[in-house]
Structure formats: C-alpha cells, structure tokens
Design an enzyme around this catalytic site. Sequence first.
Site, PDB file in Angstrom:
ATOM      1  N   ILE A   1      17.343  35.416 -13.701  1.00 13.24           N
ATOM      2  CA  ILE A   1      18.031  36.239 -12.717  1.00 13.24           C
ATOM      3  C   ILE A   1      19.023  35.340 -11.995  1.00 13.24           C
ATOM      4  CG2 ILE A   1      16.234  37.982 -12.422  1.00 13.24           C
ATOM      5  CD1 ILE A   1      15.222  36.552 -10.013  1.00 13.24           C
ATOM      6  N   ASP A   2      20.059  35.945 -11.435  1.00 14.02           N
ATOM      7  CA  ASP A   2      21.125  35.175 -10.809  1.00 14.02           C
ATOM      8  C   ASP A   2      20.618  34.350  -9.629  1.00 14.02           C
ATOM      9  OD1 ASP A   2      22.897  36.387 -12.572  1.00 14.02           O
ATOM     10  OD2 ASP A   2      23.352  38.025 -11.174  1.00 14.02           O
ATOM     11  N   LYS A   3      21.364  33.341  -9.298  1.00  5.00           N
ATOM     12  CA  LYS A   3      21.027  32.472  -8.167  1.00  5.00           C
ATOM     13  C   LYS A   3      20.793  33.279  -6.895  1.00  5.00           C
ATOM     14  CE  LYS A   3      23.145  29.044  -5.090  1.00  5.00           C
ATOM     15  NZ  LYS A   3      24.355  28.227  -4.808  1.00  5.00           N
ATOM     16  N   THR A  50      20.081  36.436  -6.604  1.00  5.21           N
ATOM     17  CA  THR A  50      19.116  37.517  -6.763  1.00  5.21           C
ATOM     18  C   THR A  50      17.723  36.932  -6.591  1.00  5.21           C
ATOM     19  OG1 THR A  50      20.539  38.738  -8.310  1.00  5.21           O
ATOM     20  CG2 THR A  50      18.194  39.262  -8.340  1.00  5.21           C
ATOM     21  N   ARG A  96      24.653  44.805 -11.364  1.00  6.16           N
ATOM     22  CA  ARG A  96      25.846  44.569 -10.552  1.00  6.16           C
ATOM     23  C   ARG A  96      27.069  45.240 -11.174  1.00  6.16           C
ATOM     24  NH1 ARG A  96      25.892  38.194 -10.015  1.00  6.16           N
ATOM     25  NH2 ARG A  96      27.673  38.644  -8.645  1.00  6.16           N
TER      26      ARG A  96
END
Length: 308
Positions: free
Chosen positions: A138-140, A142, A238
């Site tokens: 998962i993104d930084k 998130t 997103r």
Amino acid sequence: MDIERILVSEEEEGIRLDVLLAEQLEDLSRSYIQKLIKDQLVTVNGSLEKNRYLVKTGDIIELKVPEPKELSIEPQNIPLEIVFEDDDLLVVNKPQGMVVHPAPGNYENTLVNALLYHCRGRLSSINGVIRPGIVHRIDKDTSGLLVVAKNDFVHRSLADQLKEHTITRKYHAIAMGNIKENQATIEAPIARNPNDRLKMAIVSGGRDAVTHIRVMERFIDYTYVEAQLQTGRTHQIRVHLSYIKHPLLGDDTYGGKTSKFNLKGQVLHAKVLGFNHPTSGEYMEFETVLPAYFEKLLTVIRNKMKTK
C-alpha cells in the site's frame, strides 16, 4: 555492475529521461536515477544527457547500476502493530507515512526494516532481498492492513489468491464532493498516464480494474466511503475516485488538494483484510479501527459541516 538497456518506443517519445527511467525501472526511485545521470552512468545513443533530456523514438538508453547495497538493508527495532502472527505469516497495521520496502537511495525506516528485526530475517525470498515477505503493498501515505509471508510456500499461495481476486480488501476513505449513489461499482481500465508516467490513469487497453463503493456518511462537501477492491491495480482507489470526479481528500496527485485541513496525504485506510490461510485452509478476516488522524478528521468535518 548491472547494465540496463532501453529502446524508446514511439509512444514514449517526448518524455523526460529521468521520468522514463523511473517508469521503466520501478525498483529505482527517480531521485536515485537522477543521481546516476549526474554521476555519468547513463548514456543516450552513447552520449551523456541531462535529466531534462526529452527522449526520441529509437533512442537507446544505457544505464549502469552499481551493485545494489542490499547488505545495508539492516533490521531496525521499529515498533510494529501486529494484528495476527503465526509460524507462516503475520498481518500488520501499517501507519500512514511509512514506506513498505526499501529502494536504492532509501534503505532505512521502512516496514521491511522493521520486519527483518521482528522476524529475525525469517521471511519469504520470492521478491528478493529488498522486498522479503512482501506479498502486496500500500502507498506510503495509505495506512492499514498488510499480510506478510514468512516462507515461499505461503507467499505463492497468497499471491495466487490475489491473482484470483479471492482476498477481501476493504478500505475506508473520505472523498471530495457528495457522492449521490448509496452504492456504485467503478469499472475502468488502469495503466500508466501517457502524459505523466509517474501517475496512473484510466486508459483504453489498460488492465481491468473494478472497485465497489459504498457510502458510509455524507457531508456538504465530502463523502465518507468504503471501497472494496475486486482487482488490485496500482493506485486503483485513488484513480477510480478521481475518475468519477470525487478524488480522495488530501490526494494532491489525483486532484484532492485542499487547504482546509493539515493532511499528510490521501485519507485512505486499509481497514479489512481477509484470506484463506495457506496452511490450514481456514478463511481469516481482520479489521482495524480507524487511525487517530482519520477519526479526528471525521470529528472536525461532522462538527463543521452538517450532513444532508
């Protein structure tokens, strides 16, 4: 020293040299690539060029990558919120702001550094030294749940479940604007943005992507939603929310800019994670509470903006 060679296609013409390389070589950060260009380790048709050089169809780019500093990926005693753990895997609740795995030029303070310390190096090796145990990311910015594999058998089983779309992944988010439908399914293919190769976009011919949206609560200017992934493309939630004109609050990349709140990134939390345990075959599902920043933001919005 590894040597990478890239032949520029017609579709890639006009892209900055550093941007193209960052897209083509996903394990290398753009800043690290810029350093390699500065250190004269990148040539275009045998000549040195600057970061801002716009590539042309047929250009042959050669990049020399020094031996990776994998030995510098050291275990670090970083606190982890472990939701579940056994001999095969663990489920962790990643905080917002933590990078999942190291990349050249950034080898410290990642989830992997913390996992190496906690698991004493006992992690699956399928994704190599830089991403041991990492089945999905998962993104930084998130927060939320991730499953980590301790051995290759478990890793392959979980990866197959991801491929077959049988893993349950539900996210909570705050979207800009008021989503009118109580429930909706967004089905739109995702690929690299042809105009900005560091972003994803809805692109005809891209990879199939399906997100199911359920409204949790409405406000005048925002909507609190649950987004369930059927597929798992890069930046899928997103991109899909931006596509329907309701980008995530705090998501500067995809149109969710706001000056009303002091946010560190998109308001997105991986709240529910479910899968079949590779060894026992038992279905397991985990759920976390919303992180403090998310709960505080909801309280502020509720107090200032009457719901409809």
